[in-house]
Design a protein around this motif. Structure first.
Motif, PDB file in Angstrom:
ATOM      1  N   LEU A 170      99.474 108.329   2.805  1.00 32.93           N
ATOM      2  CA  LEU A 170     100.522 107.705   1.994  1.00 32.93           C
ATOM      3  C   LEU A 170     101.809 108.521   2.036  1.00 32.93           C
ATOM      4  N   LEU A 183     101.788  98.042   4.591  1.00 32.55           N
ATOM      5  CA  LEU A 183     102.650  99.125   4.114  1.00 32.55           C
ATOM      6  C   LEU A 183     103.709  99.485   5.152  1.00 32.55           C
ATOM      7  N   LEU A 200      92.695 102.199   1.786  1.00 31.00           N
ATOM      8  CA  LEU A 200      94.061 102.387   2.255  1.00 31.00           C
ATOM      9  C   LEU A 200      94.214 101.922   3.698  1.00 31.00           C
ATOM     10  N   LEU A 207     105.101 108.938  -4.240  1.00 37.25           N
ATOM     11  CA  LEU A 207     103.680 109.110  -4.559  1.00 37.25           C
ATOM     12  C   LEU A 207     103.510 110.210  -5.607  1.00 37.25           C
TER      13      LEU A 207
END
Length: 928
Positions: A77, A48, A41, A85
């Motif tokens: 996230l 992102l 990530l 999510l």
């Protein structure tokens, strides 16, 4: 594959570069990935963030699979405002989660990465990974398939919120590496409970004060009752069980759902009279019920409600006056002459079948192995109903060795074998137990000769890990109502002659518990003429026709999502041949099924129609009615029953019962609900009848009520129908009354019982299939079965219904009804039309020979949207099976997609809702 490329992690390229490139340029993204680590990530955080700044929306779905997803990754996230999510709970769904799919949306196309890489640093660049990059135009069917599956999984999953993160953090900190995390342990309402709760609330809104729920052991009936007590907001609740050992677990279930009520017991040893919620046994309550006032409890639950007909329950039926009474049972099989449905005013709130329980993951997965029986055992010379000869045939040492060898080969799930072996008779059970012991396998046989205490003793030993008992052999005492949670093996040691008995026996091993991963079922299939009964049992209502059964066998029953069904090649061939050669509509076959049903439930009398309700997917009274015009006339063909013979000599009774049963299965509730109310009231008007109908429909349509009044008064009957059927009612200015002939029939107790039984049966079955939804006009439910004659009624056609006919094409106002038969047979061989599915949502159709593109119905057909014409699609594969006309499955609305030619016009129609994979396979696969 067009526009596809294999992506590897090499010195020249890697998955990470492709991923970042697509993420930085897309207009939306959808990730479906087994697990996410922070190492991966972190590497895409910049991209992102840019997506967030560009207001690019994203959906990310990951899972708890093997606890690999890292908490830190989820927390990070969650910081992005543009990302939805969600987490897929593998333990709750009892499924592994392995997808690695990354979907990037562009203006006119989607670019997809599909393969082996999770979101981890090593998967991005250094691991050996195989991924495919493909480009799809937005109109491609494959893209629809991808999003259909993604949306289905996304819907099943939890949003990652603070509650989830806190629970996952606690789990990780406790270092439970050997355990699997499940967010669902907080008791989530399952699919069965959700539907039942909706129906229970609806019934109460219609002023109903009792209801029944039928669901197999282990599907969550007790939790359901707790959820409904909470929904009802009961001040005082009484929970009644049949056995004291259930009380503690029942209270524990309630305590997990309801925390603000004081709960206690009312038993022989303990009487917590002041508690708000009380758990009791019927044995104690029946002796001391007057210690409570009749209105003390506003909500009463009766567990194992099929016992409610017995005298010990009189206190419930006659003394207590709760605001609501809920019956829970695994079976509606009655214990005396009174139907359990009668006690609950025919209010079946919900029933869940085995196939539904499997699909919803409410019961244990099972692995079924259909094994050819010992070749030296020849069943063909033995009548399967000759129990003595059959048991003698099976009681041979060589077969014992064969069974043990297969049992050891397939093994079992868990630390200890806990098996039930179903035998032919007591001698066979004793023989098997003794021979197993001689071969070192600890076993015991139990029969109806043994006391309940003895049975329970050995059940406990079988379940105990410290006891060496491995197998209990039995005859019929464990077919129903016995809960042995950790049974992990079933041995089917007798020929299956009844799908119902097979399902009852299978149910004994399907209790879902944490330590049992699956149930092993070993079925020894011999060369007897009823080998195919297992297939009928396993498929239940999944079967559409014979081809459905053959297709499932050839595909190893792939349409079972939570079970594996495997037959060896010899057994498979034998079963396929029998299905092909057997006619399911002969009197011989129907008679055998009828008597097997009676035998399964030890009926000493004629089964009532409602006795069949629970087992409709395995045996249908509609087949009996179709053969003989009415169930009562079928009984006369198979039983020596003087009472039935006498009533069937009454021509008016025959005309009445044939009319009512000729409407089965009903496709709307109006006519039967009106008749039921009319028998009670003797006369009705439109305003009054809507109150009765509100029990069956969210919205009652007055125009349809008026149409039903006129239909029952035979206004839409032709002369031959008026001759065949008794006129049950008279109509005067929308005021309905019983006819004098019908009143006379109702004066006879047996005739009245049978007429009402038909009405009650029809309405209970209706509720099971259609629930309480108002489907509008025409009254059509997606994937329900219809024939062309149904449509006049469901459109409120206001002329003689038999005049509403056509050859595959009907119309009423702006509704066109297209009836399509896929396969030609001897009944349709003269047809020149070719009907086929080109995809899950495109099918071909040829119009009537007289239709042209430039006028009339043909013009409306080719441009239906322009003319606001609705095209209703009905499809069947064959016109006849075993000489019996087949119904059509309603596939919903379609629109004309392409067309050519004149007289007839050849069209391609696009369904508004694409077919399910199973139906598409049914309609397109050819079985030789």
């Amino acid at each position: 594959m067009r526009n596809s490329k294999l992506i590897l992690n090499t010195q020249d390229e890697n998955f990470y570069n492709q991923f970042v490139k697509l993420l930085s340029s897309c207009k939306a993204f959808y990730f479906n990935v087994a697990f996410i680590n922070y190492s991966g990530l972190q590497l895409i955080l910049n991209e992102l963030k840019k997506c967030e700044e560009r207001k690019v929306q994203g959906k990310v779905l990951t899972s708890t699979y093997l606890n690999f997803t890292e908490l830190k990754a989820l927390e990070k996230l969650k910081e992005f405002t543009n990302i939805q999510l969600k987490i897929f709970d593998c333990e709750e769904q009892n499924k592994g989660f392995h997808p690695k799919a990354y979907i990037f949306e562009y203006e006119n196309e989607f670019k997809i990465l599909l393969g082996s890489s999770n979101i981890t640093a090593s998967a991005f660049k250094s691991n050996i990974e195989w991924n495919i990059k493909t480009v799809l135009k937005k109109e491609e069917n494959f893209l629809n398939d991808i999003f259909f599956e993604f949306n289905k999984l996304f819907e099943l999953s939890y949003f990652v919120d603070e509650d989830f993160l806190n629970e996952y953090r606690d789990f990780k900190e406790e270092n439970k590496e050997t355990k699997r995390f499940s967010y669902a342990k907080r008791i989530k309402i399952n699919a069965m409970q959700k539907k039942a709760l909706h129906n229970l609330k609806f019934l109460r809104e219609q002023n109903q004060d009792k209801a029944l729920v039928i669901a197999s052991t282990g599907t969550g009936k007790t939790y359901l009752s707790a959820f409904d007590v909470k929904q009802f907001n009961a001040k005082k609740m009484l929970f009644i069980v049949h056995r004291e050992d259930i009380l503690i677990s029942a209270r524990k279930s309630f305590e997990k759902i309801i925390s603000n009520k004081e709960m206690g017991f009312f038993t022989g040893n303990k009487k917590d009279l002041d508690c708000e919620y009380i758990f009791t046994t019927i044995q104690t309550l029946s002796k001391h019920f007057k210690r409570f006032s009749s209105t003390n409890f506003d909500y009463i639950i009766v567990d194992e409600a099929h016992h409610i007909a017995s005298k010990s329950y009189n206190c419930i039926k006659e003394y207590f006056k709760p605001k609501f009474l809920l019956g829970l049972t695994a079976t509606a099989n009655r214990t005396d002459k009174v139907s359990i449905y009668d006690y609950f005013d025919d209010n079946l709130a919900y029933e869940i079948t085995l196939n539904e329980a499997l699909d919803e993951n409410l019961v244990s997965s099972f692995h079924y192995f259909g094994i050819e029986d010992l070749q030296s055992i020849d069943y063909q010379e033995v009548n399967l109903n000759d129990i003595q000869k059959l048991s003698k045939l099976l009681m041979v040492n060589k077969r014992v060795d064969y069974i043990i060898s297969k049992m050891n080969f397939y093994d079992f799930s868990g630390d200890k074998r806990r098996a039930l072996g179903f035998c032919v008779n007591k001698e066979h059970a004793k023989f098997m137990s003794e021979e197993f012991k001689k071969r070192g396998v600890s076993s015991k046989y139990l029969t109806s000769d043994d006391t309940i205490e003895t049975r329970q003793l050995y059940i406990n030993r079988l379940q105990s890990l410290s006891n060496d008992l491995q197998v209990i052999f039995t005859v019929d005492i464990f077919n129903e109502g016995v809960d042995i949670p950790n049974v992990n093996t079933l041995l089917m040691l007798r020929p299956t002659n009844s799908p119902i008995v097979f399902i009852q026996q299978l149910g004994r091993g399907l209790r879902k518990i944490e330590d049992k991963k699956f149930l092993t079922v070993l079925d020894f299939i011999g060369n007897h003429e009823r080998s195919y009964m297992v297939t009928k049992a396993l498929m239940g209502n999944r079967k559409i026709d014979k081809d459905s059964m053959k297709l499932s066998i050839n595909n190893n029953f792939s349409n079972f999502s939570n079970a594996y069904i495997i037959m060896d090649e010899i057994s498979k061939k034998r079963v396929l041949e029998q299905i092909e050669n057997e006619s399911f509509n002969t009197l011989k076959y129907l008679k055998e099924q009828y008597f097997e049903f009676k035998k399964a439930f030890n009926f000493n009398e004629i089964p009532r129609l409602t006795d069949f309700i629970e087992y409709t997917e395995y045996i249908s009274i509609l087949d009996f009615i179709s053969y003989a015009k009415s169930y009562e006339e079928f009984i006369l063909k198979v039983e020596k029953e003087e009472n039935y013979k006498k009533i069937c000599e009454d021509e008016n009774f025959l005309k009445a019962i044939r009319f009512l049963q000729g409407l089965l299965p009903i496709k709307r509730p109006y006519e039967m609900a009106i008749l039921k109310a009319l028998i009670k009231e003797e006369n009705l008007n439109i305003e009054k009848v809507s109150d009765y109908l509100s029990k069956y429909l969210h919205e009652v349509d007055i125009e349809t009520c008026e149409h039903s009044f006129r239909y029952l008064a035979q206004e839409f009957f032709d002369s031959s129908q008026k001759e065949r059927f008794l006129k049950l009612v008279t109509l005067d200015k929308m005021h309905l009354s019983l006819s004098e002939e019908f009143k006379m029939l109702l004066e006879n107790d047996l005739k009245k019982q049978l007429l009402l039984e038909t009405i009650n049966y029809s309405l209970i079955e209706y509720k099971k299939i259609f629930s309480n939804t108002n489907y509008g006009k025409p009254f059509l439910k997606l994937y329900a079965k219809y024939n062309m004659q149904n449509i006049a009624l469901l459109c409120n056609f206001n002329k003689i219904h038999s005049s509403f006919r056509g050859s595959g094409f009907l119309k009423y106002k702006e509704d066109f009804f297209l009836f399509i038969t896929i396969e030609k047979d001897k009944f349709t061989k003269g047809s020149k039309y070719h009907n086929a599915f080109l995809s899950k949502d495109i099918l071909t159709y040829s119009s009537k020979p007289s239709m042209s593109q430039d006028k009339g119905d043909g013009k409306k057909l080719i441009d239906n949207k322009k003319y606001n014409v609705k095209l209703h699609i009905f499809v069947r594969k064959f016109s006849h099976v075993d000489k019996k006309v087949q119904g059509f499955i309603y596939l919903g609305l379609a629109n004309t997609f392409k067309y050519k030619n004149n007289k007839p016009i050849d069209l391609e129609l696009k369904l508004e809702k694409e077919l399910t994979s199973n139906l598409y396979e049914e309609f397109t696969k050819i079985i030789d």
